[in-house]
Design an enzyme around this catalytic site. Structure first.
Site, PDB file in Angstrom:
ATOM      1  N   ARG A  66      11.371  -8.821   2.818  1.00 29.10           N
ATOM      2  CA  ARG A  66      11.418  -7.554   3.041  1.00 29.10           C
ATOM      3  C   ARG A  66      12.298  -7.479   4.395  1.00 29.10           C
ATOM      4  NH1 ARG A  66       6.392  -3.205   3.418  1.00 29.10           N
ATOM      5  NH2 ARG A  66       6.700  -3.768   5.570  1.00 29.10           N
ATOM      6  N   LYS A  85       0.907  -1.188  -0.153  1.00 29.58           N
ATOM      7  CA  LYS A  85      -0.027   0.095   0.051  1.00 29.58           C
ATOM      8  C   LYS A  85       0.922   1.434   0.177  1.00 29.58           C
ATOM      9  CE  LYS A  85      -1.038  -0.161   4.836  1.00 29.58           C
ATOM     10  NZ  LYS A  85      -0.247   0.724   5.367  1.00 29.58           N
ATOM     11  N   ARG A 143      13.878  -4.448   9.074  1.00 30.48           N
ATOM     12  CA  ARG A 143      12.873  -3.893  10.030  1.00 30.48           C
ATOM     13  C   ARG A 143      12.485  -4.559  11.263  1.00 30.48           C
ATOM     14  NH1 ARG A 143       7.480  -1.135   7.114  1.00 30.48           N
ATOM     15  NH2 ARG A 143       6.591  -1.724   8.881  1.00 30.48           N
ATOM     16  N   ARG A 150      -7.132   2.759  10.919  1.00 34.21           N
ATOM     17  CA  ARG A 150      -7.064   1.204  11.320  1.00 34.21           C
ATOM     18  C   ARG A 150      -7.928   0.708  12.143  1.00 34.21           C
ATOM     19  NH1 ARG A 150      -1.238   1.614   9.495  1.00 34.21           N
ATOM     20  NH2 ARG A 150      -0.292  -0.397   9.392  1.00 34.21           N
ATOM     21  N   ARG A 189       0.731  -8.741  13.532  1.00 32.92           N
ATOM     22  CA  ARG A 189      -0.071  -7.737  12.707  1.00 32.92           C
ATOM     23  C   ARG A 189      -0.915  -8.126  11.745  1.00 32.92           C
ATOM     24  NH1 ARG A 189       4.998  -5.580   9.574  1.00 32.92           N
ATOM     25  NH2 ARG A 189       3.834  -3.598   9.019  1.00 32.92           N
TER      26      ARG A 189
HETATM   27  P1  AMP Z   1       2.689   0.680   8.278  1.00 33.11           P
HETATM   28  O1  AMP Z   1       3.827   1.123   7.809  1.00 33.11           O
HETATM   29  O2  AMP Z   1       1.239   1.422   7.942  1.00 33.11           O
HETATM   30  O3  AMP Z   1       2.738  -0.750   8.393  1.00 33.11           O
HETATM   31  O4  AMP Z   1       2.674   1.235  10.061  1.00 33.11           O
HETATM   32  C1  AMP Z   1       3.893   0.686  10.823  1.00 33.11           C
HETATM   33  C2  AMP Z   1       3.373   0.633  12.115  1.00 33.11           C
HETATM   34  O5  AMP Z   1       3.093   2.067  12.668  1.00 33.11           O
HETATM   35  C3  AMP Z   1       2.042  -0.100  12.291  1.00 33.11           C
HETATM   36  O6  AMP Z   1       2.407  -1.557  12.596  1.00 33.11           O
HETATM   37  C4  AMP Z   1       1.696   0.347  13.814  1.00 33.11           C
HETATM   38  O7  AMP Z   1       2.747   0.100  15.048  1.00 33.11           O
HETATM   39  C5  AMP Z   1       1.872   1.993  13.530  1.00 33.11           C
HETATM   40  N1  AMP Z   1       0.938   2.534  12.744  1.00 33.11           N
HETATM   41  C6  AMP Z   1       0.929   3.076  11.684  1.00 33.11           C
HETATM   42  N2  AMP Z   1      -0.598   3.407  11.312  1.00 33.11           N
HETATM   43  C7  AMP Z   1      -1.208   3.404  12.580  1.00 33.11           C
HETATM   44  C8  AMP Z   1      -2.605   3.778  12.881  1.00 33.11           C
HETATM   45  N3  AMP Z   1      -3.458   4.384  12.200  1.00 33.11           N
HETATM   46  N4  AMP Z   1      -2.768   3.364  14.115  1.00 33.11           N
HETATM   47  C9  AMP Z   1      -2.190   2.849  15.005  1.00 33.11           C
HETATM   48  N5  AMP Z   1      -0.871   2.540  14.622  1.00 33.11           N
HETATM   49  C10 AMP Z   1      -0.350   2.773  13.578  1.00 33.11           C
END
Ligand code: AMP
Length: 192
Positions: free
Chosen positions: A128, A14, A134, A89, A145
């Protein structure tokens, strides 16, 4: 002018698609994950708060995330539209976003969901993790996740489906192919 969301499970690409859509449509992409990662890297108070949740594959608490997004959506660059990547989310975040948009006199045009099979996602994310190191990409954290996505984020998708703004796109395939599907789906959905 388009205001949109991109929602997808971890590893669905995404972030990559969000960057391409934002460039193609001339709207700013706002990734909550990127904002958190930048704060972790900069060791800001927000980053220190978020890091423990991110490392465990948990969501950062709604109170912290909502405030960050509310502040971001007051910036002048969102006046021409925006693409939110990774927010909301949780259903509480859906309510918060609705409130922010109402107070800004704005509405969402389209919510795009990228879909992909869990086992394919685990395979991609393990690949990845090896490439990027990461800390939220070991197998236990990856599966956690994904579980959170099914439990907490699929109800978010259902809310937007009920509201009639959801479009779904198959996220499996070459990056360019997925981008073509995404752009076609967006154009079909909203009067751009
Ligand atoms: P992402 O890169 O979008 O997968 O986000 C990485 C991490 O950031 C997630 O696994 C969460 O720990 C945190 N995170 C990102 N967006 C949100 C959100 N909308 N609500 C809560 N945690 C978030």
């Amino acid at each position: 002018m388009t205001r949109m969301l991109i929602i997808g499970p971890p590893g669905s690409g995404k972030g990559t698609q969000a960057e391409r859509v934002s460039a193609g449509m001339g709207i700013v992409a706002i990734s909550t994950g990127d904002i958190f990662r930048a704060n972790v890297k900069g060791e800001t108070p927000l980053g220190l708060e978020a890091k423990k949740f991110m490392d465990a594959g948990d969501f950062v608490p709604d109170s912290v995330t909502n405030k960050m997004v509310r502040d971001r959506l007051q910036q002048p660059d969102v006046a021409e539209g925006f693409l939110l990547d990774g927010y909301p989310r949780t259903t509480a975040q859906v309510d918060e976003l609705a409130d922010i948009l109402t107070s800004n006199g704005q509405e969402l045009d389209v919510v795009l969901q990228l879909t992909a099979d869990d086992e394919e996602l685990v395979k991609r994310l393990l690949g990845r993790a090896a490439d990027l190191g990461r800390s939220d990409d070991n197998e236990t954290v990856i599966r956690h996740r994904l579980d959170l996505y099914h439990e907490q984020t699929e109800p978010v998708v259902a809310r937007y489906a009920d509201a009639g703004v959801l479009v779904q796109v198959d996220g499996i395939g070459a990056i360019d192919e997925v981008t073509e599907r995404v752009m076609a789906a967006i154009k079909g959905e909203s009067a751009l």
